[in-house]
Design an enzyme around this catalytic site. Structure first.
Site, PDB file in Angstrom:
ATOM      1  N   VAL A  16      34.934  28.544  20.935  1.00  0.00           N
ATOM      2  CA  VAL A  16      36.280  28.215  20.469  1.00  0.00           C
ATOM      3  C   VAL A  16      36.264  28.114  18.946  1.00  0.00           C
ATOM      4  O   VAL A  16      35.267  27.708  18.348  1.00  0.00           O
ATOM      5  CB  VAL A  16      36.785  26.915  21.130  1.00  0.00           C
ATOM      6  CG1 VAL A  16      36.017  25.707  20.651  1.00  0.00           C
ATOM      7  CG2 VAL A  16      38.273  26.716  20.922  1.00  0.00           C
ATOM      8  N   HIS A  26      50.843  54.590  47.524  1.00  0.00           N
ATOM      9  CA  HIS A  26      50.289  53.644  48.505  1.00  0.00           C
ATOM     10  C   HIS A  26      48.974  54.195  49.044  1.00  0.00           C
ATOM     11  O   HIS A  26      48.897  55.388  49.330  1.00  0.00           O
ATOM     12  CB  HIS A  26      51.286  53.471  49.659  1.00  0.00           C
ATOM     13  CG  HIS A  26      50.773  52.604  50.758  1.00  0.00           C
ATOM     14  ND1 HIS A  26      50.728  51.227  50.634  1.00  0.00           N
ATOM     15  CD2 HIS A  26      50.257  52.906  51.973  1.00  0.00           C
ATOM     16  CE1 HIS A  26      50.224  50.722  51.753  1.00  0.00           C
ATOM     17  NE2 HIS A  26      49.926  51.720  52.575  1.00  0.00           N
TER      18      HIS A  26
END
Ligand SMILES: Cc1cc2nc3c(=O)[nH]c(=O)nc-3n(C[C@H](O)[C@H](O)[C@H](O)COP(=O)(O)OP(=O)(O)OC[C@H]3O[C@@H](n4cnc5c(N)ncnc54)[C@H](O)[C@@H]3O)c2cc1C
Length: 262
Positions: A62, A237
């Site tokens: 961080v 699909h």
């Protein structure tokens, strides 16, 4: 854990980390580290209790800051930086010195590679004399966790905090044929749209290939597409992209029917 994302998106990641045997300690403050020849001990404070964990490495992930002090010499050309060390730019990435442009991490906004390269394209076009301007509505943000997290544009939490009217469309990977075949059924797609026009304003995904799927939603925002456009786009699909189509269908069903419904 991953506070930039909504809790419902982070939960599947937390579950997977636990399933992988990773212990997460949150709400703790790192106090100091003590290094020996082959271990490192991190002391931390949790609920006023001093605790520690010993490991081989401590990885600090961080905190980043722009590298604009020191040898870049901005002061020598009179280019000011903000208190955070950032260079201010206009919508063409132009600094206060008109023939100097700045892009990427040294400017404000998210420190992301694709934000930097996008700004570079705008700056190059501006230098070439075009009227191009940055549009930050659709900067995708991805966490390459398992499952992956991705977000683009407005989130439901942001919209609710700002009082922006929205409609939410959702669908899960659990009912998607391709996800079932991949045995990757964890997660969902959430689309945030205008409740009347259906214009897509944001989307969040947690699940398999979220990093790839988010680009379709970034394109939708960039093009000003509606949830109906997404719902009526024929998706092959069985593919993961059908989750986006179904989330859009879900939003269409919940839209406020004004002129559109007549
Ligand atoms: C560990 C890590 C992981 C990351 N992962 C991701 C990710 O998954 N996805 C993502 O989108 N972003 C990620 N980022 C952020 C991404 O790397 C930055 O947003 C991106 O590199 C910014 O590009 P930039 O051109 O602004 O700066 P940089 O890529 O930092 O380039 C700046 C360059 O300027 C040079 N430079 C500095 N000072 C001077 C000088 N005085 N003279 C000449 N040259 C100088 C530097 O050496 C450097 O080459 C990550 C960053 C880190 C640190």
């Amino acid at each position: 854990v991953l506070p930039g994302f909504e809790a419902e998106l982070v939960n599947p990641v937390g579950r997977q980390l636990k399933a992988d045997g990773i212990k997460m300690i949150t709400g703790a403050t790192a106090v100091n580290v003590v290094q020996s020849a082959d271990t490192i001990t991190l002391h931390y404070l949790k609920n006023q209790e001093q605790l520690h964990v010993t490991a081989e490495y401590v990885l600090v992930t961080v905190g980043r800051k722009p590298n604009t002090d020191g040898n870049l010499g901005l002061d020598r050309i009179g280019l000011p930086v903000t208190t955070r060390g950032l260079i201010e730019t206009d919508e063409q990435c132009r600094t206060v010195i008109p023939n100097i442009f700045a892009i990427g991490d040294i400017t404000s906004g998210p420190s992301l590679a694709h934000k930097a390269s996008y700004e570079a394209k705008i700056a190059a076009e501006a230098i070439a004399g075009l009227s191009s301007e940055v549009d930050y509505r659709a900067i995708p943000l991805v966490v390459f966790s398992e499952p992956e997290l991705a977000s683009v544009g407005l989130s439901e939490t942001e919209a609710r905090a700002k009082g922006i009217p929205i409609v939410i469309g959702k669908s899960t990977f659990g009912i998607n044929g391709r996800a079932l075949a991949l045995k990757e059924t964890e997660g969902f797609v959430k689309i945030v749209a205008n409740p009347i026009s259906g214009i897509v304003m944001g989307a969040q995904i947690v699940g398999v290939e979220a990093s790839t799927l988010v680009s379709e939603l970034a394109l939708a925002i960039e093009m000003g597409a509606t949830v109906e456009d997404l719902a009526m786009t024929i998706h092959p699909h069985p593919t993961l992209g059908e989750v986006i189509m179904e989330a859009a269908e879900n939003a269409v069903r919940k839209m406020i029917r004004g002129e559109r419904g007549k």
